[in-house]
Motif scaffolding. Structure first.
Motif, PDB file in Angstrom:
ATOM      1  N   SER A   1       0.827  -1.208   0.000  1.00 49.16           N
ATOM      2  CA  SER A   1       0.000   0.000   0.000  1.00 49.16           C
ATOM      3  C   SER A   1       0.865   1.264   0.000  1.00 49.16           C
ATOM      4  O   SER A   1       0.602   2.219  -0.729  1.00 49.16           O
ATOM      5  CB  SER A   1      -0.927  -0.007   1.219  1.00 49.16           C
TER       6      SER A   1
ATOM      7  N   ASP B   1      -9.865  -8.149  -1.816  1.00 51.82           N
ATOM      8  CA  ASP B   1     -10.405  -7.087  -0.955  1.00 51.82           C
ATOM      9  C   ASP B   1      -9.335  -6.040  -0.633  1.00 51.82           C
ATOM     10  O   ASP B   1      -9.609  -4.839  -0.618  1.00 51.82           O
ATOM     11  CB  ASP B   1     -10.961  -7.673   0.343  1.00 51.82           C
ATOM     12  N   GLN B   2      -8.124  -6.496  -0.374  1.00 56.32           N
ATOM     13  CA  GLN B   2      -7.026  -5.575  -0.100  1.00 56.32           C
ATOM     14  C   GLN B   2      -6.663  -4.776  -1.355  1.00 56.32           C
ATOM     15  O   GLN B   2      -6.350  -3.596  -1.268  1.00 56.32           O
ATOM     16  CB  GLN B   2      -5.814  -6.343   0.416  1.00 56.32           C
TER      17      GLN B   2
ATOM     18  N   LYS C   1      -8.740  -3.836  -3.645  1.00 57.49           N
ATOM     19  CA  LYS C   1      -9.749  -2.788  -3.748  1.00 57.49           C
ATOM     20  C   LYS C   1      -9.507  -1.689  -2.713  1.00 57.49           C
ATOM     21  O   LYS C   1      -9.681  -0.510  -3.001  1.00 57.49           O
ATOM     22  CB  LYS C   1     -11.148  -3.364  -3.585  1.00 57.49           C
ATOM     23  N   GLN C   2      -9.078  -2.083  -1.536  1.00 53.77           N
ATOM     24  CA  GLN C   2      -8.803  -1.099  -0.491  1.00 53.77           C
ATOM     25  C   GLN C   2      -7.660  -0.163  -0.911  1.00 53.77           C
ATOM     26  O   GLN C   2      -7.705   1.035  -0.665  1.00 53.77           O
ATOM     27  CB  GLN C   2      -8.446  -1.810   0.813  1.00 53.77           C
TER      28      GLN C   2
END
Length: 60
Positions: free
Chosen positions: A7, A31-32, A34-35
């Motif tokens: 990230s 999911d990560q 998308k985060q």
């Protein structure tokens, strides 16, 4: 690499290879992804193309 590191580097624009690679190889999940990106992860598809030769004969 872990989620926080991926990230961080994504935010700086220094992530190489592309972030999709990290998802494809299990470093982060969809999911990560998308985060981090704000987009849904779409897994690459493998398309195989088949070319079939057609023979036409004409009889006069």
């Amino acid at each position: 690499m872990d989620f926080d590191t991926i990230s961080f580097f994504y935010g700086l624009g220094y992530l190489d290879p592309k972030i999709e690679w990290y998802t494809e190889h299990g470093f982060i999940n969809s999911d990560q992804y998308k985060q981090i990106t704000g987009k849904d992860y779409v897994a690459p598809t493998t398309q195989s193309t088949t070319t079939q030769a057609t023979t036409t004969s004409t009889t006069n």
